[in-house]
Design a protein around this motif. Structure first.
Motif, PDB file in Angstrom:
ATOM      1  N   TYR A   1     -15.625 -13.907  18.446  1.00 52.36           N
ATOM      2  CA  TYR A   1     -14.559 -13.911  17.440  1.00 52.36           C
ATOM      3  C   TYR A   1     -13.457 -12.924  17.814  1.00 52.36           C
ATOM      4  CZ  TYR A   1     -17.574 -16.777  14.592  1.00 52.36           C
ATOM      5  OH  TYR A   1     -18.347 -17.802  14.137  1.00 52.36           O
ATOM      6  N   LEU A   2     -13.816 -11.801  18.388  1.00 58.21           N
ATOM      7  CA  LEU A   2     -12.831 -10.824  18.822  1.00 58.21           C
ATOM      8  C   LEU A   2     -11.948 -11.397  19.925  1.00 58.21           C
ATOM      9  CD1 LEU A   2     -11.758  -7.914  18.660  1.00 58.21           C
ATOM     10  CD2 LEU A   2     -13.432  -7.329  20.424  1.00 58.21           C
ATOM     11  N   ALA A   3     -12.559 -12.044  20.903  1.00 55.99           N
ATOM     12  CA  ALA A   3     -11.798 -12.622  22.012  1.00 55.99           C
ATOM     13  C   ALA A   3     -10.837 -13.701  21.521  1.00 55.99           C
ATOM     14  CB  ALA A   3     -12.750 -13.196  23.066  1.00 55.99           C
ATOM     15  N   VAL A   4     -11.312 -14.581  20.672  1.00 59.37           N
ATOM     16  CA  VAL A   4     -10.449 -15.645  20.137  1.00 59.37           C
ATOM     17  C   VAL A   4      -9.340 -15.040  19.280  1.00 59.37           C
ATOM     18  CG1 VAL A   4     -10.381 -17.641  18.588  1.00 59.37           C
ATOM     19  CG2 VAL A   4     -12.205 -17.434  20.276  1.00 59.37           C
ATOM     20  N   GLY A   5      -9.654 -14.025  18.511  1.00 61.75           N
ATOM     21  CA  GLY A   5      -8.648 -13.366  17.696  1.00 61.75           C
ATOM     22  C   GLY A   5      -7.565 -12.701  18.533  1.00 61.75           C
TER      23      GLY A   5
ATOM     24  N   SER B   1     -12.410 -21.065  12.675  1.00 59.01           N
ATOM     25  CA  SER B   1     -12.718 -19.976  11.752  1.00 59.01           C
ATOM     26  C   SER B   1     -11.694 -18.857  11.844  1.00 59.01           C
ATOM     27  CB  SER B   1     -14.115 -19.412  12.027  1.00 59.01           C
ATOM     28  OG  SER B   1     -15.102 -20.296  11.602  1.00 59.01           O
ATOM     29  N   VAL B   2     -11.292 -18.506  13.066  1.00 54.07           N
ATOM     30  CA  VAL B   2     -10.302 -17.446  13.248  1.00 54.07           C
ATOM     31  C   VAL B   2      -8.960 -17.876  12.659  1.00 54.07           C
ATOM     32  CG1 VAL B   2      -8.955 -16.190  14.984  1.00 54.07           C
ATOM     33  CG2 VAL B   2     -11.427 -16.373  15.222  1.00 54.07           C
ATOM     34  N   LEU B   3      -8.553 -19.112  12.914  1.00 54.90           N
ATOM     35  CA  LEU B   3      -7.290 -19.597  12.365  1.00 54.90           C
ATOM     36  C   LEU B   3      -7.335 -19.678  10.834  1.00 54.90           C
ATOM     37  CD1 LEU B   3      -6.347 -22.385  14.934  1.00 54.90           C
ATOM     38  CD2 LEU B   3      -5.386 -20.078  14.726  1.00 54.90           C
TER      39      LEU B   3
ATOM     40  N   THR C   1     -24.612 -16.339  12.396  1.00 59.40           N
ATOM     41  CA  THR C   1     -24.953 -16.966  13.676  1.00 59.40           C
ATOM     42  C   THR C   1     -23.984 -16.643  14.796  1.00 59.40           C
ATOM     43  OG1 THR C   1     -23.754 -18.989  13.128  1.00 59.40           O
ATOM     44  CG2 THR C   1     -26.094 -18.914  12.553  1.00 59.40           C
ATOM     45  N   GLY C   2     -22.786 -16.206  14.480  1.00 56.90           N
ATOM     46  CA  GLY C   2     -21.779 -15.956  15.512  1.00 56.90           C
ATOM     47  C   GLY C   2     -21.921 -14.576  16.141  1.00 56.90           C
ATOM     48  N   THR C   3     -21.314 -14.412  17.311  1.00 57.34           N
ATOM     49  CA  THR C   3     -21.298 -13.105  17.959  1.00 57.34           C
ATOM     50  C   THR C   3     -19.935 -12.476  17.769  1.00 57.34           C
ATOM     51  OG1 THR C   3     -20.575 -14.005  20.074  1.00 57.34           O
ATOM     52  CG2 THR C   3     -22.949 -13.852  19.716  1.00 57.34           C
TER      53      THR C   3
ATOM     54  N   SER D   1     -29.087 -22.663  12.162  1.00 56.96           N
ATOM     55  CA  SER D   1     -29.619 -21.707  13.126  1.00 56.96           C
ATOM     56  C   SER D   1     -28.917 -21.781  14.485  1.00 56.96           C
ATOM     57  CB  SER D   1     -31.118 -21.935  13.310  1.00 56.96           C
ATOM     58  OG  SER D   1     -31.324 -23.232  13.851  1.00 56.96           O
ATOM     59  N   SER D   2     -28.145 -22.831  14.720  1.00 55.12           N
ATOM     60  CA  SER D   2     -27.483 -22.951  16.011  1.00 55.12           C
ATOM     61  C   SER D   2     -26.226 -22.114  16.047  1.00 55.12           C
ATOM     62  CB  SER D   2     -27.161 -24.419  16.309  1.00 55.12           C
ATOM     63  OG  SER D   2     -26.193 -24.887  15.410  1.00 55.12           O
ATOM     64  N   ARG D   3     -25.847 -21.719  17.253  1.00 58.57           N
ATOM     65  CA  ARG D   3     -24.640 -20.920  17.426  1.00 58.57           C
ATOM     66  C   ARG D   3     -23.419 -21.812  17.271  1.00 58.57           C
ATOM     67  NH1 ARG D   3     -25.155 -17.522  22.747  1.00 58.57           N
ATOM     68  NH2 ARG D   3     -23.050 -17.080  22.071  1.00 58.57           N
ATOM     69  N   PRO D   4     -22.344 -21.263  16.717  1.00 59.01           N
ATOM     70  CA  PRO D   4     -21.122 -22.063  16.558  1.00 59.01           C
ATOM     71  C   PRO D   4     -20.492 -22.379  17.910  1.00 59.01           C
ATOM     72  CG  PRO D   4     -20.794 -19.818  15.762  1.00 59.01           C
ATOM     73  CD  PRO D   4     -22.216 -19.941  16.142  1.00 59.01           C
ATOM     74  N   ARG D   5     -19.916 -23.568  18.014  1.00 61.57           N
ATOM     75  CA  ARG D   5     -19.207 -23.959  19.226  1.00 61.57           C
ATOM     76  C   ARG D   5     -17.871 -23.231  19.282  1.00 61.57           C
ATOM     77  NH1 ARG D   5     -18.690 -30.045  18.021  1.00 61.57           N
ATOM     78  NH2 ARG D   5     -17.966 -28.983  16.183  1.00 61.57           N
ATOM     79  N   ILE D   6     -17.218 -23.271  20.435  1.00 64.25           N
ATOM     80  CA  ILE D   6     -15.941 -22.578  20.593  1.00 64.25           C
ATOM     81  C   ILE D   6     -14.895 -23.126  19.627  1.00 64.25           C
ATOM     82  CG2 ILE D   6     -15.137 -24.021  22.502  1.00 64.25           C
ATOM     83  CD1 ILE D   6     -14.492 -20.261  22.113  1.00 64.25           C
TER      84      ILE D   6
END
Length: 66
Positions: free
Chosen positions: A41-45, A15-17, A35-37, A4-9
């Protein structure tokens, strides 16, 4: 990390890599979509894409300079 917790950076970056290389596990895939926003993921991508383009540009510039 609980489900239930949000993923850390670092989890988002990994995940993106992993998905970029096509080796994302099903467990992480489900975690990312529950759980992610999207914006994280868009910003990291986008940042990963820009770093890739910069590295390719640098490599081509070095090869053409010689």
């Amino acid at each position: 990390m609980s489900e239930s917790s949000r993923p850390r950076i670092i989890d988002i970056i990994m995940s993106v890599l992993a998905s970029g290389f096509g080796v994302q596990s099903h467990k992480n895939y489900q975690r990312d979509f529950t759980t992610g926003t999207f914006l994280a993921y868009l910003a990291v991508g986008i940042v990963a894409f820009l770093i890739l383009i910069a590295c390719l540009f640098l490599i081509v510039s070095l090869v053409l300079a010689n």
